[in-house]
Design a protein around this motif. Structure first.
Motif, mmCIF file in Angstrom:
data_model
loop_
_atom_site.group_PDB
_atom_site.id
_atom_site.type_symbol
_atom_site.label_atom_id
_atom_site.label_comp_id
_atom_site.label_asym_id
_atom_site.label_seq_id
_atom_site.Cartn_x
_atom_site.Cartn_y
_atom_site.Cartn_z
ATOM 1 N N GLY A 212 0.845 -1.192 0.000
ATOM 2 C CA GLY A 212 0.000 0.000 0.000
ATOM 3 C C GLY A 212 0.875 1.234 0.000
ATOM 4 O O GLY A 212 2.035 1.166 0.415
ATOM 5 N N PRO A 213 0.330 2.358 -0.457
ATOM 6 C CA PRO A 213 1.140 3.579 -0.485
ATOM 7 C C PRO A 213 1.479 4.064 0.923
ATOM 8 O O PRO A 213 0.867 3.607 1.897
ATOM 9 C CB PRO A 213 0.241 4.589 -1.205
ATOM 10 C CG PRO A 213 -1.146 4.054 -1.069
ATOM 11 C CD PRO A 213 -1.038 2.577 -0.964
ATOM 12 N N ASN A 214 2.447 4.992 1.024
ATOM 13 C CA ASN A 214 2.787 5.564 2.333
ATOM 14 C C ASN A 214 1.554 6.202 2.957
ATOM 15 O O ASN A 214 0.780 6.870 2.282
ATOM 16 C CB ASN A 214 3.885 6.629 2.187
ATOM 17 C CG ASN A 214 5.227 5.990 1.896
ATOM 18 O OD1 ASN A 214 5.478 4.847 2.275
ATOM 19 N ND2 ASN A 214 6.083 6.721 1.202
ATOM 20 N N LEU B 3 -8.126 -2.987 0.214
ATOM 21 C CA LEU B 3 -8.609 -2.854 -1.172
ATOM 22 C C LEU B 3 -8.873 -4.220 -1.785
ATOM 23 O O LEU B 3 -9.875 -4.464 -2.423
ATOM 24 C CB LEU B 3 -7.540 -2.165 -2.027
ATOM 25 C CG LEU B 3 -7.548 -0.651 -2.154
ATOM 26 C CD1 LEU B 3 -6.498 -0.231 -3.168
ATOM 27 C CD2 LEU B 3 -8.917 -0.155 -2.592
ATOM 28 N N SER C 32 -0.985 4.621 4.163
ATOM 29 C CA SER C 32 -2.235 3.889 3.905
ATOM 30 C C SER C 32 -2.755 3.168 5.147
ATOM 31 O O SER C 32 -3.889 2.700 5.161
ATOM 32 C CB SER C 32 -2.018 2.888 2.767
ATOM 33 O OG SER C 32 -0.976 1.999 3.120
ATOM 34 N N GLU D 125 -8.181 1.133 4.478
ATOM 35 C CA GLU D 125 -9.140 0.068 4.158
ATOM 36 C C GLU D 125 -8.463 -1.000 3.312
ATOM 37 O O GLU D 125 -7.527 -0.707 2.555
ATOM 38 C CB GLU D 125 -10.336 0.643 3.389
ATOM 39 C CG GLU D 125 -11.186 1.557 4.242
ATOM 40 C CD GLU D 125 -12.344 2.163 3.460
ATOM 41 O OE1 GLU D 125 -12.605 1.683 2.344
ATOM 42 O OE2 GLU D 125 -12.962 3.105 3.974
ATOM 43 N N ILE E 222 -3.663 -2.390 0.828
ATOM 44 C CA ILE E 222 -4.377 -1.465 1.723
ATOM 45 C C ILE E 222 -4.228 -0.048 1.172
ATOM 46 O O ILE E 222 -3.162 0.341 0.694
ATOM 47 C CB ILE E 222 -3.791 -1.534 3.151
ATOM 48 C CG1 ILE E 222 -4.129 -2.883 3.783
ATOM 49 C CG2 ILE E 222 -4.332 -0.429 4.039
ATOM 50 C CD1 ILE E 222 -3.719 -3.028 5.218
ATOM 51 N N ALA E 223 -5.300 0.711 1.243
ATOM 52 C CA ALA E 223 -5.230 2.137 0.873
ATOM 53 C C ALA E 223 -6.232 2.901 1.729
ATOM 54 O O ALA E 223 -7.334 2.405 1.984
ATOM 55 C CB ALA E 223 -5.540 2.315 -0.608
ATOM 56 N N ALA E 224 -5.821 4.064 2.180
ATOM 57 C CA ALA E 224 -6.657 4.951 3.000
ATOM 58 C C ALA E 224 -7.320 4.210 4.167
ATOM 59 O O ALA E 224 -8.493 4.406 4.473
ATOM 60 C CB ALA E 224 -7.724 5.618 2.135
ATOM 61 N N ALA F 177 -4.175 3.056 -6.710
ATOM 62 C CA ALA F 177 -3.911 3.491 -5.332
ATOM 63 C C ALA F 177 -2.430 3.773 -5.129
ATOM 64 O O ALA F 177 -2.041 4.728 -4.449
ATOM 65 C CB ALA F 177 -4.390 2.424 -4.356
ATOM 66 N N TYR F 178 -1.571 2.922 -5.742
ATOM 67 C CA TYR F 178 -0.133 3.097 -5.595
ATOM 68 C C TYR F 178 0.375 4.327 -6.331
ATOM 69 O O TYR F 178 1.173 5.110 -5.829
ATOM 70 C CB TYR F 178 0.605 1.860 -6.119
ATOM 71 C CG TYR F 178 1.347 1.129 -5.020
ATOM 72 C CD1 TYR F 178 2.341 1.770 -4.283
ATOM 73 C CD2 TYR F 178 1.057 -0.189 -4.718
ATOM 74 C CE1 TYR F 178 3.014 1.121 -3.280
ATOM 75 C CE2 TYR F 178 1.727 -0.862 -3.710
ATOM 76 C CZ TYR F 178 2.702 -0.202 -2.993
ATOM 77 O OH TYR F 178 3.365 -0.847 -2.000
ATOM 78 N N LYS G 28 -0.718 0.673 6.862
ATOM 79 C CA LYS G 28 -0.099 -0.655 7.016
ATOM 80 C C LYS G 28 0.549 -0.812 8.397
ATOM 81 O O LYS G 28 0.270 -1.774 9.121
ATOM 82 C CB LYS G 28 0.989 -0.871 5.935
ATOM 83 C CG LYS G 28 0.529 -0.700 4.513
ATOM 84 C CD LYS G 28 1.649 -0.982 3.525
ATOM 85 C CE LYS G 28 2.854 -0.087 3.636
ATOM 86 N NZ LYS G 28 2.685 1.313 3.270
#
Lengths: 321, 233
Positions: B34-36, B213, B38, B211, B207-209, B230-231, B40
Motif C-alpha cells: 500500500g502507499p505511504n 482494497l 495507507s 481500508e 491497503i489504501a486509505a 492506489a499506488y 499498514k
C-alpha cells in the motif's frame, strides 16, 4: 566484566584488606566514607546506568534508611546491625511507592518527580523537630557501642561494600540483569520481546533503594549522627558525579568514582563549597573526552591491547589516540 | 490463526484504519502492500499491541487479544520487527537474542542452541559478541528478524524487513524466512520492495486509505487496476 577490571578490583580489595596495618585513623575514616559513597553510587548506577531510570531521590532514600535505623535503635533499643536492615526495608518500601508512582515516567518527568520527593523528605526531616531533631541532626548509637577504634567500622564498611557490589554484579550479569539492560536500551522493543517492563523497573527501584538504605544506616551508626544534610541536592549531585565520572552503566565505574572523588574531596574541602566546582569541572572534562567515564577509557585500552591484529602490527598507541 | 474484524483507529481527526478485517491462516506468508500513509504500520501496531484500536476485535488462536498489552501478546507467540530498527544497541548480538528467550523461561541450553542455529541461518555467527550498534543496517535487520523468532513466535510481523539491505542479503533473508515457514511459522510482511514481496508471499493484501482494497494471489492483486491506481495515485 573485562580482565583488566577484575584485576583492578582484586588489587583494590587486597590493598584494602591490609590497609589498617599501615594507615592511621584519618585515612581509615576517608576510606570508610568512600565505602559509603561506593555503595550509594553503585546502587544509583544500578538504577540509572543499567535500567535507565535517572532518579534524584536516591539520597533521600538513603536518609530514610539512616533515620529509620537511628530512631528504631534509639527508641526500641535494638542492635544497629538489625535496625540497619529494618531501615533498608523502610527505604525499599518507599522506593516501591516511588517506583509505582513513576511507572510511566521517563527522562525529565522522572527526574523532576524524584527531586520533588527528595525535597519533601528533606523538609519533613527539618520540620519534624520532635522526632528528627531537625537540622541539628539526630544522635544515634554507634554500631560497636563506645568502641573508638576505626578498625571494626573499616572492616564492616569493606564487608558491606563487597556485599553490595557483589550483589549488583550477580544481578547485572543474570537473566534478570540482561532483561533490565534491554529495557534501558529500548522499552518498546523490550515489551515487544515479551519483557514485563513495569515489573522489572519497579523491582530495580526497590533493590537499589534497599542498598541505599543499607548505606545510610551504616553511615548513621558510624557517625553516630544523622542529619537532613544527607538529602540535599548537593549530596545527590556528588553521587551522580561519582557514578558518571567513574563510568555510568559500567560495573567498576562507581567504585572508581566513589573512591577517587571522596579522596579528592578530602584534599580540596578546605576550599569550602568551591570543591563542587572541581567536581563540575571534572564532570565536564570526562563527559567531553570519555562519555563512558574512567571505566570507558579502561575498557577501550583493554580491548585495544587484547586485539590480536592491532597487537601483531604494533599499533596499540596509534589506535588509542 | 489470526482474525481481525472491523479494526478502526483514529489519530486526532485522521482515520488511520477504517474497519479493517483480515484473516491469516497457519503457515501463510501474507504480504501487505500500500502507499505511504495507507495504514499498514498502524494495522501492524494494533495487532501486535503497540496501539489499542478504537473499535474492532482481534483474535489469535481463538483468544480475544484486543486489549492485551504488547508483552503478553509477545509471550503468546506474536513476534514483530520495526520499520525503524529497534535493537538493544549496546547489547551484543548474542544478548539481543537471549532477551526474548529469557522471558519464556527457556532452559539455558535450549535457548543457546536456538540462538546459535538462527545466527547460522542468517550467517551472522561470527558477529555474536559484537555490539548490535556496530553491525551494518542490513545485518541489524537480520538480527531483529531472528530476535523475533527467539520468542518461539507462531506468527511474525515484519515491517519493511529488507529496507537498507545489500542485494546479497535479500537472498539470505528470503532463504531464512522460507526455511522457517517450512517449519510451520506464519509471517505477515509489510514491504515496499515489490519484487521481493512477490517472491516471498503466498498471499498479498493491498491497503489504501485505512481500508483493505483487495486480498488474494500476489500476481492478481499486484496487477489489479484499483491497486495500481492506489499506488500511483
Amino acid at each position: 566484566m573485562e580482565q583488566l577490571e577484575k584485576r583492578i578490583l582484586l588489587a583494590l580489595f587486597l590493598i584494602a584488606l591490609i590497609l589498617p596495618l599501615f594507615m592511621d585513623d584519618y585515612v581509615l575514616h576517608i576510606i570508610i566514607l568512600s565505602c559509603f559513597f561506593i555503595m550509594v553510587a553503585s546502587s544509583w548506577n544500578l538504577l540509572a546506568g543499567y535500567s535507565g531510570q535517572v532518579s534524584f531521590a536516591h539520597m533521600a532514600l538513603c536518609a530514610i534508611g539512616a533515620y529509620s535505623s537511628g530512631l528504631i535503635s534509639t527508641h526500641l533499643n535494638l542492635h544497629p546491625f538489625l535496625t540497619i536492615i529494618i531501615g533498608a526495608l523502610a527505604a525499599s518500601f518507599l522506593g516501591l511507592i516511588i517506583g509505582v508512582l513513576t511507572l510511566r515516567m521517563k527522562g525529565s518527568y522522572l527526574a523532576l518527580t524524584t527531586i520533588a520527593f527528595s525535597e519533601i523528605i528533606r523538609l519533613v526531616l527539618n520540620l519534624e523537630y520532635k522526632v528528627t531533631n531537625g537540622s541539628v541532626g539526630l544522635s544515634v548509637p554507634g554500631l560497636f557501642g563506645d568502641v573508638s577504634s576505626k578498625i571494626p567500622y573499616y572492616y564492616t564498611a569493606l564487608g558491606l561494600v563487597c556485599l553490595v557490589v557483589f550483589s549488583i554484579y550477580k544481578l547485572v550479569y543474570s537473566n534478570f540483569g540482561l532483561t533490565v539492560r534491554s529495557i534501558r536500551e529500548d522499552e518498546t522493543a523490550a515489551a515487544a520481546m515479551g519483557v514485563k517492563v513495569v515489573k522489572h523497573k519497579v523491582i530495580v527501584f526497590v533493590i537499589s533503594s534497599f542498598m541505599a538504605g543499607i548505606a545510610g544506616g551504616f553511615l548513621a551508626h558510624y557517625n553516630m549522627l544523622v542529619s537532613p544534610e544527607l538529602t540535599t541536592i548537593t549530596q545527590m549531585g556528588m553521587v551522580i558525579a561519582m557514578a558518571v565520572i567513574g563510568g555510568l552503566g559500567t560495573f567498576i565505574g562507581p567504585i572508581i568514582g566513589g573512591l577517587s572523588l571522596e579522596l579528592i574531596s578530602e584534599y580540596v574541602k578546605e576550599f569550602g563549597n568551591y570543591h563542587l566546582m572541581i567536581y563540575g569541572l571534572l564532570l565536564i572534562l570526562v563527559l567531553r573526552f570519555s562519555p563512558r567515564g574512567i571505566a570507558g577509557l579502561l575498557k577501550k585500552k583493554s580491548r585495544v591491547q587484547n586485539n590480536p591484529i592491532i597487537k601483531s602490527k604494533g599499533l596499540e598507541n596509534e589506535v588509542q589516540k | 490463526m489470526l482474525k481481525v474484524e472491523g479494526l478502526t483507529k483514529h489519530f486526532g481527526g485522521t482515520k488511520a484504519l477504517n474497519g479493517v478485517s483480515l484473516e491469516v491462516e497457519k503457515q501463510e506468508i501474507v504480504g501487505i502492500i500500500g502507499p505511504n500513509g495507507s495504514g499498514k504500520s498502524t494495522l501492524l501496531h494494533n495487532i501486535t499491541g503497540l496501539y489499542l484500536p478504537d473499535k474492532g476485535n482481534i483474535w489469535f488462536e481463538g483468544t480475544d487479544i484486543t486489549n492485551l498489552p504488547i508483552d503478553k501478546r509477545a509471550r503468546l507467540g506474536i513476534g514483530r520487527t520495526f520499520q525503524n530498527l529497534r535493537l538493544f544497541k549496546l547489547l551484543t548480538v548474542w544478548e539481543n537474542l537471549l532477551v526474548p528467550a529469557i522471558q519464556l523461561k527457556k532452559p539455558k541450553k535450549e535457548m543457546e542452541e536456538q540462538a546459535a542455529e538462527l545466527l547460522e541461518l542468517v550467517k551472522l555467527s561470527h558477529l555474536k559478541n559484537e555490539q548490535a550498534q556496530n553491525l551494518s543496517i542490513g545485518q541489524q535487520r537480520l538480527l531483529e528478524f531472528i530476535r523475533a523468532m527467539m520468542l518461539d513466535s507462531k506468527i511474525v510481523f515484519l515491517d519493511e524487513p529488507t529496507a537498507g539491505f545489500h542485494p546479497n542479503m535479500i537472498q539470505t533473508f528470503i532463504d531464512t524466512l522460507q526455511e522457517l515457514n517450512r517449519r510451520g511459522k506464519t509471517f505477515v510482511i509489510i514491504e515496499h520492495n515489490i519484487p521481493a514481496i512477490m517472491e516471498i508471499s503466498t498471499r498479498l493484501v493491498a491497503i489504501a486509505a485505512g481500508e483493505v482494497l483487495m486480498s488474494g494471489d500476489p500476481h492478481s492483486v499486484h496487477s489489479n487496476p484499483e491497486v495500481v491506481e492506489a499506488y500511483l495515485g
